[in-house]
Design an enzyme around this catalytic site. Structure first.
Site, mmCIF file in Angstrom:
data_model
loop_
_atom_site.group_PDB
_atom_site.id
_atom_site.type_symbol
_atom_site.label_atom_id
_atom_site.label_comp_id
_atom_site.label_asym_id
_atom_site.label_seq_id
_atom_site.Cartn_x
_atom_site.Cartn_y
_atom_site.Cartn_z
ATOM 1 N N TYR A 1 -5.279 -7.178 0.873
ATOM 2 C CA TYR A 1 -3.706 -7.671 0.593
ATOM 3 C C TYR A 1 -3.596 -8.852 -0.119
ATOM 4 C CZ TYR A 1 -2.546 -4.337 4.430
ATOM 5 O OH TYR A 1 -2.381 -3.223 5.046
ATOM 6 N N HIS B 1 -10.859 -0.063 6.886
ATOM 7 C CA HIS B 1 -9.372 -0.052 6.605
ATOM 8 C C HIS B 1 -9.230 1.740 6.367
ATOM 9 C CE1 HIS B 1 -6.110 -2.020 4.039
ATOM 10 N NE2 HIS B 1 -5.634 -0.943 4.323
HETATM 11 P P1 NAP Z 1 7.485 -0.899 6.271
HETATM 12 O O1 NAP Z 1 7.147 -1.860 7.344
HETATM 13 O O2 NAP Z 1 7.487 0.533 6.849
HETATM 14 O O3 NAP Z 1 8.575 -1.287 5.230
HETATM 15 C C1 NAP Z 1 8.723 -2.502 4.625
HETATM 16 C C2 NAP Z 1 10.003 -2.521 3.878
HETATM 17 O O4 NAP Z 1 11.025 -2.548 4.520
HETATM 18 C C3 NAP Z 1 9.894 -3.819 2.994
HETATM 19 O O5 NAP Z 1 10.679 -3.521 1.562
HETATM 20 C C4 NAP Z 1 10.885 -4.547 3.980
HETATM 21 O O6 NAP Z 1 11.609 -5.603 3.008
HETATM 22 C C5 NAP Z 1 11.676 -3.611 4.214
HETATM 23 N N1 NAP Z 1 12.286 -4.294 5.472
HETATM 24 C C6 NAP Z 1 11.678 -4.662 6.677
HETATM 25 N N2 NAP Z 1 12.289 -4.902 7.552
HETATM 26 C C7 NAP Z 1 13.753 -4.610 7.295
HETATM 27 C C8 NAP Z 1 14.956 -4.643 7.831
HETATM 28 N N3 NAP Z 1 15.295 -4.931 9.273
HETATM 29 N N4 NAP Z 1 16.124 -4.029 7.262
HETATM 30 C C9 NAP Z 1 15.941 -3.704 5.851
HETATM 31 N N5 NAP Z 1 14.833 -3.572 5.256
HETATM 32 C C10 NAP Z 1 13.618 -3.969 5.916
HETATM 33 O O7 NAP Z 1 6.119 -0.656 5.269
HETATM 34 P P2 NAP Z 1 4.730 -1.138 5.084
HETATM 35 O O8 NAP Z 1 4.652 -2.437 4.480
HETATM 36 O O9 NAP Z 1 4.068 -0.086 4.129
HETATM 37 O O10 NAP Z 1 4.105 -1.155 6.348
HETATM 38 C C11 NAP Z 1 4.037 -1.987 7.380
HETATM 39 C C12 NAP Z 1 2.586 -2.991 7.491
HETATM 40 O O11 NAP Z 1 1.413 -1.953 7.821
HETATM 41 C C13 NAP Z 1 1.948 -3.149 5.991
HETATM 42 O O12 NAP Z 1 2.697 -4.430 5.705
HETATM 43 C C14 NAP Z 1 0.506 -3.567 6.488
HETATM 44 O O13 NAP Z 1 0.375 -4.552 7.213
HETATM 45 C C15 NAP Z 1 0.241 -2.146 7.320
HETATM 46 N N6 NAP Z 1 -0.155 -1.048 6.481
HETATM 47 C C16 NAP Z 1 -1.291 -0.552 6.510
HETATM 48 C C17 NAP Z 1 -1.886 0.414 5.858
HETATM 49 C C18 NAP Z 1 -3.378 0.935 6.175
HETATM 50 O O14 NAP Z 1 -3.927 1.528 5.384
HETATM 51 N N7 NAP Z 1 -3.878 0.700 7.269
HETATM 52 C C19 NAP Z 1 -1.018 1.105 5.075
HETATM 53 C C20 NAP Z 1 0.075 0.622 4.640
HETATM 54 C C21 NAP Z 1 0.628 -0.565 5.603
HETATM 55 P P3 NAP Z 1 11.277 -7.311 2.751
HETATM 56 O O15 NAP Z 1 9.854 -7.498 2.525
HETATM 57 O O16 NAP Z 1 12.152 -7.535 1.869
HETATM 58 O O17 NAP Z 1 11.836 -7.844 4.108
#
Ligand code: NAP
Length: 277
Positions: free
Chosen positions: A53, A111
């Protein structure tokens, strides 16, 4: 007091806070550190990052800036796929600790089971870090049952968690069941389907009924499942606070049945090297 302890217990999964903060793509130094600080001061105690990241330093800054002791934070990072040869695991894990500004992490994940991942070579390095006290728990991410079986055979340390994409359009029933049968916690990533859940009519209906947000409904649906934690990414204070409110939203059987009935299936994170491709 008893009530408070009960509440606290409900929010923990084997010591891991069930609602955490994701940080993927939160790469601007100031924004990332500030969102981590805000989240911690709001009550979050679980922060998720990864070598890939490119923000471990900013996450570390946020933890240092927050008025919360490091020991009270459950901090997780992940070793990228090109660093999964034995010596690289050891060496880059220490670099991650330096960037994060901490002596240990609470959870270190593989990962993806891809590229340099070789269970017999990679996992003993995780055991070594565990034995040396540099990591409190060993995790994997994006593993399927066959990889989990293999990892459990090789590891001496307990396999603490499997972090996988999970939300109402990807319920991951098989992995959740595997986790319950084998004491492997599930950490749901992309729990808002990267924003896609906001447009699902069933989620909107449940949100309206409870005067809640669609994000809160998706998170509450995940958090009501045994053995599941969730790490929504949010970079604005409003979103961080909105998601925290999911802990106070209780869905009834009718709500859960409605969400379970969503037949749209979607996977948001689907690189060519994923084991299911
Ligand atoms: P997510 O959490 O499903 O969605 C994030 C998106 O939703 C961002 O655009 C955020 O906007 C928005 N958001 C968050 N809360 C909100 C709310 N209450 N109302 C409206 N919009 C909202 O997506 P993700 O980042 O893919 O997944 C979460 C975490 O999981 C990642 O950050 C990472 O730490 C982890 N991850 C791990 C892997 C893996 O391979 N292990 C893969 C993907 C993700 P803003 O940023 O503008 O607030």
């Amino acid at each position: 007091m008893a009530q408070r302890e009960e509440l606290d217990d409900e929010r923990l999964l084997d010591g891991m806070p069930r609602l955490g903060l994701g940080t993927w793509e939160n790469t601007d130094a100031g924004t990332c550190a500030e969102s981590v600080r805000q989240a911690l001061e709001m009550g979050y105690r679980h922060i998720d990052t990864a070598q890939a990241y490119d923000n471990e330093e900013h996450v570390g800054d946020g933890i240092a800036d927050a008025d919360v002791d490091r020991e009270d934070v459950f901090l997780a990072t992940k070793i990228w796929t090109s660093n999964l040869a034995h010596e690289d695991v050891i060496h880059t894990a220490k670099e991650s600790l330096d960037r994060l500004g901490v002596e240990y992490v609470d959870l270190l994940y593989v990962h993806w089971p891809a590229d340099e991942y070789d269970p017999e070579d990679t996992l003993p390095a995780f055991d070594q870090l565990y034995d040396d006290g540099l990591i409190e728990n060993v995790g994997v991410s994006n593993f399927e049952p066959r990889h989990l079986d293999e990892a459990q055979d090789v590891l001496d340390a307990p396999l603490f968690a499997n972090q996988v994409e999970m939300h109402p359009m990807l319920p991951q029933d098989e992995l959740v069941e595997y986790g319950r049968d084998n004491d492997v916690n599930i950490v749901a990533y992309s729990p808002l389907a990267r924003g896609e859940v906001f447009d699902v009519p069933e989620i909107q209906e449940v949100a309206e009924k409870h005067d809640a947000s669609a994000a809160q409904v998706s998170l509450a649906w995940l958090l009501q499942k045994d053995g599941v934690a969730a790490i929504p990414k949010a970079s604005s204070e409003d979103h961080i606070r909105d998601n925290w409110g999911a802990l106070d939203l209780e869905l009834d059987d009718e709500d859960v049945a409605k969400i379970d009935g969503i037949d749209r299936r979607e996977r948001e994170v689907d690189p060519g090297f994923a084991p299911w491709n």
